[in-house]
Design a protein around this motif. Sequence first.
Motif, PDB file in Angstrom:
ATOM      1  N   ALA A  24       0.843  -1.195   0.000  1.00  0.00           N
ATOM      2  CA  ALA A  24       0.000   0.000   0.000  1.00  0.00           C
ATOM      3  C   ALA A  24       0.878   1.245   0.000  1.00  0.00           C
ATOM      4  N   ALA A  25       0.557   2.182  -0.882  1.00  0.00           N
ATOM      5  CA  ALA A  25       1.295   3.441  -0.973  1.00  0.00           C
ATOM      6  C   ALA A  25       0.326   4.603  -0.826  1.00  0.00           C
ATOM      7  N   ARG A  26       0.734   5.600  -0.063  1.00  0.00           N
ATOM      8  CA  ARG A  26      -0.075   6.802   0.103  1.00  0.00           C
ATOM      9  C   ARG A  26       0.817   8.028  -0.083  1.00  0.00           C
ATOM     10  N   ASP A  27       0.488   8.839  -1.086  1.00  0.00           N
ATOM     11  CA  ASP A  27       1.244  10.041  -1.417  1.00  0.00           C
ATOM     12  C   ASP A  27       2.746   9.738  -1.519  1.00  0.00           C
ATOM     13  N   LEU A  28       3.072   8.653  -2.193  1.00  0.00           N
ATOM     14  CA  LEU A  28       4.462   8.185  -2.303  1.00  0.00           C
ATOM     15  C   LEU A  28       5.251   9.069  -3.261  1.00  0.00           C
ATOM     16  N   ARG A  29       6.431   9.467  -2.813  1.00  0.00           N
ATOM     17  CA  ARG A  29       7.279  10.354  -3.603  1.00  0.00           C
ATOM     18  C   ARG A  29       8.731   9.864  -3.580  1.00  0.00           C
ATOM     19  N   PHE A  41      15.340  12.795  -6.682  1.00  0.00           N
ATOM     20  CA  PHE A  41      16.784  12.725  -6.870  1.00  0.00           C
ATOM     21  C   PHE A  41      17.264  14.165  -6.997  1.00  0.00           C
ATOM     22  N   ASN A  42      17.737  14.712  -5.882  1.00  0.00           N
ATOM     23  CA  ASN A  42      18.062  16.134  -5.800  1.00  0.00           C
ATOM     24  C   ASN A  42      16.819  16.946  -6.178  1.00  0.00           C
ATOM     25  N   ALA A  43      16.883  17.770  -7.216  1.00  0.00           N
ATOM     26  CA  ALA A  43      15.731  18.613  -7.569  1.00  0.00           C
ATOM     27  C   ALA A  43      14.708  17.898  -8.445  1.00  0.00           C
ATOM     28  N   PHE A  44      15.067  16.713  -8.952  1.00  0.00           N
ATOM     29  CA  PHE A  44      14.157  16.007  -9.851  1.00  0.00           C
ATOM     30  C   PHE A  44      13.255  15.065  -9.068  1.00  0.00           C
ATOM     31  N   GLU A  45      11.952  15.189  -9.261  1.00  0.00           N
ATOM     32  CA  GLU A  45      10.982  14.328  -8.585  1.00  0.00           C
ATOM     33  C   GLU A  45      10.521  13.238  -9.560  1.00  0.00           C
ATOM     34  N   ALA A  46      11.006  12.012  -9.345  1.00  0.00           N
ATOM     35  CA  ALA A  46      10.709  10.900 -10.250  1.00  0.00           C
ATOM     36  C   ALA A  46       9.335  10.304  -9.999  1.00  0.00           C
ATOM     37  N   VAL A  47       8.912  10.294  -8.743  1.00  0.00           N
ATOM     38  CA  VAL A  47       7.581   9.803  -8.366  1.00  0.00           C
ATOM     39  C   VAL A  47       6.902  10.913  -7.578  1.00  0.00           C
ATOM     40  N   ARG A  48       5.707  11.278  -8.024  1.00  0.00           N
ATOM     41  CA  ARG A  48       5.124  12.542  -7.559  1.00  0.00           C
ATOM     42  C   ARG A  48       3.784  12.340  -6.854  1.00  0.00           C
ATOM     43  N   GLY A  49       3.826  11.679  -5.708  1.00  0.00           N
ATOM     44  CA  GLY A  49       2.637  11.588  -4.876  1.00  0.00           C
ATOM     45  C   GLY A  49       1.603  10.604  -5.373  1.00  0.00           C
ATOM     46  N   ILE A  50       1.984   9.336  -5.530  1.00  0.00           N
ATOM     47  CA  ILE A  50       1.059   8.334  -6.071  1.00  0.00           C
ATOM     48  C   ILE A  50       0.445   7.501  -4.949  1.00  0.00           C
ATOM     49  N   ASN A  51      -0.735   6.943  -5.231  1.00  0.00           N
ATOM     50  CA  ASN A  51      -1.463   6.090  -4.296  1.00  0.00           C
ATOM     51  C   ASN A  51      -1.869   4.809  -5.014  1.00  0.00           C
ATOM     52  N   PHE A  52      -1.656   3.672  -4.379  1.00  0.00           N
ATOM     53  CA  PHE A  52      -2.104   2.400  -4.935  1.00  0.00           C
ATOM     54  C   PHE A  52      -2.116   1.356  -3.829  1.00  0.00           C
ATOM     55  N   GLN A  53      -2.873   0.293  -4.078  1.00  0.00           N
ATOM     56  CA  GLN A  53      -2.917  -0.861  -3.188  1.00  0.00           C
ATOM     57  C   GLN A  53      -2.874  -2.127  -4.028  1.00  0.00           C
ATOM     58  N   ILE A  54      -2.170  -3.147  -3.514  1.00  0.00           N
ATOM     59  CA  ILE A  54      -2.048  -4.426  -4.208  1.00  0.00           C
ATOM     60  C   ILE A  54      -2.557  -5.516  -3.285  1.00  0.00           C
ATOM     61  N   ALA A  55      -3.520  -6.289  -3.756  1.00  0.00           N
ATOM     62  CA  ALA A  55      -4.142  -7.322  -2.942  1.00  0.00           C
ATOM     63  C   ALA A  55      -3.327  -8.604  -2.959  1.00  0.00           C
ATOM     64  N   ARG A  56      -3.517  -9.415  -1.941  1.00  0.00           N
ATOM     65  CA  ARG A  56      -2.832 -10.695  -1.851  1.00  0.00           C
ATOM     66  C   ARG A  56      -3.238 -11.596  -3.016  1.00  0.00           C
ATOM     67  N   GLY A  57      -2.253 -12.202  -3.666  1.00  0.00           N
ATOM     68  CA  GLY A  57      -2.508 -13.179  -4.704  1.00  0.00           C
ATOM     69  C   GLY A  57      -2.759 -12.619  -6.087  1.00  0.00           C
ATOM     70  N   VAL A 102      -1.502  -0.071 -13.360  1.00  0.00           N
ATOM     71  CA  VAL A 102      -1.546   1.384 -13.498  1.00  0.00           C
ATOM     72  C   VAL A 102      -0.668   1.768 -14.672  1.00  0.00           C
ATOM     73  N   ILE A 103      -1.037   2.841 -15.339  1.00  0.00           N
ATOM     74  CA  ILE A 103      -0.181   3.433 -16.363  1.00  0.00           C
ATOM     75  C   ILE A 103       0.331   4.755 -15.805  1.00  0.00           C
ATOM     76  N   MET A 104       1.656   4.893 -15.787  1.00  0.00           N
ATOM     77  CA  MET A 104       2.298   6.075 -15.217  1.00  0.00           C
ATOM     78  C   MET A 104       2.949   6.905 -16.311  1.00  0.00           C
ATOM     79  N   GLY A 161       5.947  10.563 -13.435  1.00  0.00           N
ATOM     80  CA  GLY A 161       5.846  10.362 -11.996  1.00  0.00           C
ATOM     81  C   GLY A 161       4.454  10.290 -11.438  1.00  0.00           C
ATOM     82  N   LYS A 162       3.438  10.342 -12.287  1.00  0.00           N
ATOM     83  CA  LYS A 162       2.043  10.315 -11.848  1.00  0.00           C
ATOM     84  C   LYS A 162       1.336   9.081 -12.401  1.00  0.00           C
ATOM     85  N   ILE A 163       0.301   8.631 -11.709  1.00  0.00           N
ATOM     86  CA  ILE A 163      -0.553   7.566 -12.217  1.00  0.00           C
ATOM     87  C   ILE A 163      -1.650   8.194 -13.065  1.00  0.00           C
ATOM     88  N   LEU A 164      -1.726   7.780 -14.332  1.00  0.00           N
ATOM     89  CA  LEU A 164      -2.722   8.331 -15.248  1.00  0.00           C
ATOM     90  C   LEU A 164      -4.043   7.592 -15.160  1.00  0.00           C
TER      91      LEU A 164
END
Length: 316
Positions: A9-14, A17-33, A209-211, A214-217
Amino acid sequence: MDKLAPVIAARDLRKSFNAFEAVRGINFQIARGECFGFLGPNGAGKTSTMRMIYCFSPVSAGRLTVLGRDVMREAREIKAHLGVVSQEDNLDPDLSVLQNLLLYASYFDIPKAEAKRRAEELLQFLSLQEKRDQKIDKLSGGMKRRLMIARALINRPEVLILDEPTTGLDPQARHLIWDKLRALKASGVTMVLTTHYMEEAQRLCDRLVIMDHGKILTEGSPAALVEKLVGREVLEVRAANGLLKALKGKIDALESGAGPRHRETEVVGDTMYVMIREKNGTLLEKIPEIQQLDFHLRAASLEDVFLKLAGRELRD
């Protein structure tokens, strides 16, 4: 861990790398199996996300849990339950196929007899038993990828991380690996996948998800995304650019009334793509001159979704 709770589970994940933001506040959950996919063009942020999941790269901000544990505080405990198939070949070239598995098993303190038994089972499962004593440089690309999957399974992980698992392989090797991954999922292993092969994602992923940038589209099952964002069919027409623009005008005119749009058109170079939501032949009947051109009517696919969202321009 609660069996109904998300495995990851990710919440507002960022990730920065210095000034570059590769992942910009994404949210997702992955279920078991389930098999969950991250798709996107180069530089979309999917590999940075994967590396945070398997505790290789620290989280810059937000929260990320794997198997109910925080990746920043409990990385060692998480890694004990993960199997990782990296994009790069990092097998030990000085060791045989079997020795590679036994060495990796020692990192998890698996007793030697048990490690040997597991290694032999995995070699059988991934059709490598006849290569058990071969050195790595004697293996084909497909055999190396299968060995990396075997190695990732030696500790019987709850979560298997697959970063471009079949890149560069021939169709036979790719289909063999798909068969083995489907068998693993059926046994209850949770899988997290990145791939550039849309057919691979469509065959393996329950959800994805399609990213981009750095964002989930978008997020959903492959079939639902195709139906929602593209439709049922795609008509490809090749002709001179001027003729295509005229045809596009005629098709767009059919959509001028009120109500939902049944067709979307895009002209790229000498090709026009018409995304058709209703499966019928009325477009070719209403604009018969299309049938005099080089055209192809086919079922819509996940690749159409990807290109619609991420664009058709080449990325470095």
